[in-house]
Design an enzyme around this catalytic site. Structure first.
Site, PDB file in Angstrom:
ATOM      1  N   CYS A   1      -1.036   2.478   6.809  1.00  0.00           N
ATOM      2  CA  CYS A   1      -0.602   1.146   7.189  1.00  0.00           C
ATOM      3  C   CYS A   1      -0.209   0.392   5.934  1.00  0.00           C
ATOM      4  CB  CYS A   1      -1.705   0.411   7.944  1.00  0.00           C
ATOM      5  SG  CYS A   1      -3.227   0.163   7.008  1.00  0.00           S
TER       6      CYS A   1
ATOM      7  N   HIS B   1      -9.109   2.737  -2.632  1.00  0.00           N
ATOM      8  CA  HIS B   1      -7.702   2.550  -2.266  1.00  0.00           C
ATOM      9  C   HIS B   1      -7.020   1.651  -3.297  1.00  0.00           C
ATOM     10  CE1 HIS B   1      -4.081   1.605  -0.199  1.00  0.00           C
ATOM     11  NE2 HIS B   1      -4.532   0.612   0.559  1.00  0.00           N
TER      12      HIS B   1
ATOM     13  N   CYS C   1       0.811  -1.224   0.000  1.00  0.00           N
ATOM     14  CA  CYS C   1       0.000   0.000   0.000  1.00  0.00           C
ATOM     15  C   CYS C   1       0.842   1.271   0.000  1.00  0.00           C
ATOM     16  CB  CYS C   1      -0.927   0.016   1.209  1.00  0.00           C
ATOM     17  SG  CYS C   1      -2.014  -1.412   1.301  1.00  0.00           S
TER      18      CYS C   1
END
Length: 412
Positions: free
Chosen positions: A389, A358, A105
């Site tokens: 995160c 996302h 991510c």
């Protein structure tokens, strides 16, 4: 033996790094009938790079020293060294190199901090950094082959590779992180995004993307597809908990699976001045940290503590927060760790990933681009941060300074 009469090598002094601009595609839902079902991932990234060059014609393309682009699943149209291939497809000179990067991510965030470090060291002057994720074609973890030692040697728990389960683990570990709080946060994210969109604060960062559908013909993506305006607490309360029977994490408190790309332009501050490039943010510090993979969502807490310490700042010095909303409970765990209220107006003023989506490796630059816009709106704020995160138990944080800050506004 080398001659002792030769001069010492010239070691460059550290330079200030600035965020010049950032753009992103509209985000689409990762499904067979989603916005980008028939669009290549690398073409999404190309569109963002071309837009940066279009918006800043004063930048000679040959002055770009490197292109770093991230993807979590580097295969197919997300493989083949994205930074280099996208640079060539975007029309940059063949003299401009590029590379691909992966920190799940935090891919785009790492692309930014990696090339920013090169600029700060004096090895480069101008870079393009970003990320892309077409989760409709490349689901997270697709075709991965985790080493069996992870489980056989109990390096991680069996559920550590499922991000939704790690979110449920946060609820378990911290009883104060209730489902009711998570639902309220999810509804608020949707409402804040809708208000920002209506106020014209989202569209300026979007680059339209041409679409071609075999059945519907040509189209143009101009708006985000994932948001669900009108989301209510009552509607969220009855949603299924797919990661655990009787759990607390739902689709309404999770970022939807998303396709999209985002890129930004970075430069040394003196080079930006030389070329007439705008300065929207100044880099202050950054840090990455690891935590237990089973509670992946806690990652931004130690990374933020490290970044603050390196900058000589405290959490009270931060006037704006852009936190990636992988899950509502993950953001709430960050807020609780630093004593910040769930509805603090400094946090994600435009809403977050629960609403907008996302697309994994691209989200870090979305956070930065939105923070830059908020800095322009708030000259009374001197420092802000972007944090997220990261899968397998990591966190990343970047602290930025507002070039529009004035002591007079802060004193009001």
């Amino acid at each position: 033996m080398p001659s002792t009469s030769r001069p010492d090598a010239r070691v460059p002094a550290a330079r200030r790094v600035v965020f010049v601009d950032g753009v992103r595609t509209p985000f689409g839902r990762a499904r067979k009938d989603g916005l980008y079902a028939h669009t290549r991932a690398d073409d999404l990234a190309v569109r963002t790079v071309r837009e940066l060059l279009r918006r800043h014609p004063q930048l000679p393309p040959e002055r770009v020293d490197d292109v770093a682009l991230a993807a979590t699943t580097q295969q197919g149209d997300q493989g083949l060294t994205l930074g280099r291939t996208v640079a060539m497809l975007a029309g940059l000179p063949t003299t401009v190199p590029g590379f691909a990067i992966d920190r799940m991510c935090a891919g785009a965030m790492t692309a930014v901090t990696t090339t920013a470090a090169a600029i700060g060291f004096g090895a480069q002057d101008v870079t393009i950094a970003g990320g892309v994720e077409h989760m409709g074609r490349h689901p997270m973890g697709f075709d991965a082959d985790p080493n069996p030692r992870f489980l056989a040697e109990r390096i991680v728990a069996a559920d550590a590779l499922n991000m939704g389960v790690t979110a449920e683990n946060l609820h378990d570990r911290f009883p104060a992180l209730t489902k009711e709080r998570a639902d309220a946060y999810g509804a608020a994210s949707q409402a804040k995004y809708a208000a920002a969109l209506a106020a014209g604060k989202i569209d300026p960062d979007l680059v339209p993307v041409a679409l071609r559908d075999p059945e519907r013909g040509w189209g143009l993506a101009t708006a985000d597809e994932p948001p669900r305006p009108g989301t209510t607490l009552e509607g969220l309360a009855g949603l299924a908990t797919p990661f655990r029977a009787g759990g607390r994490v739902t689709a309404g408190t999770s970022a939807p699976l998303t396709d999209g790309a985002a890129s930004c332009l970075l430069a040394a501050e003196d080079v930006a001045e030389e070329l007439g490039l705008p300065v929207r943010m100044r880099l202050v510090s950054f840090a990455y940290a690891g935590v237990e993979p089973e509670v992946m969502g806690l990652g931004p807490v130690p990374s933020t503590q490290k970044a603050l310490e390196r900058a000589g700042l405290t959490i009270d010095d931060i006037g704006l927060f852009e936190l990636n909303e992988a899950f509502a409970v993950q953001v709430l765990s960050f807020l609780d760790a630093f004593g910040i209220a769930d509805d603090d107006p400094r946090v994600n003023p435009y809403g977050g990933a629960i609403a907008v989506g996302h697309p994994l490796a691209s989200s870090g630059v979305r956070l930065m681009t939105q923070l830059a816009r908020q800095f322009a709106e708030h000259p009374e704020v001197r420092y802000g941060l972007t944090a997220m995160c990261v899968g397998l138990g990591q966190g990343g944080t970047v602290i930025w300074e507002n070039p529009h800050f004035t002591a007079e506004e802060a004193a009001r």
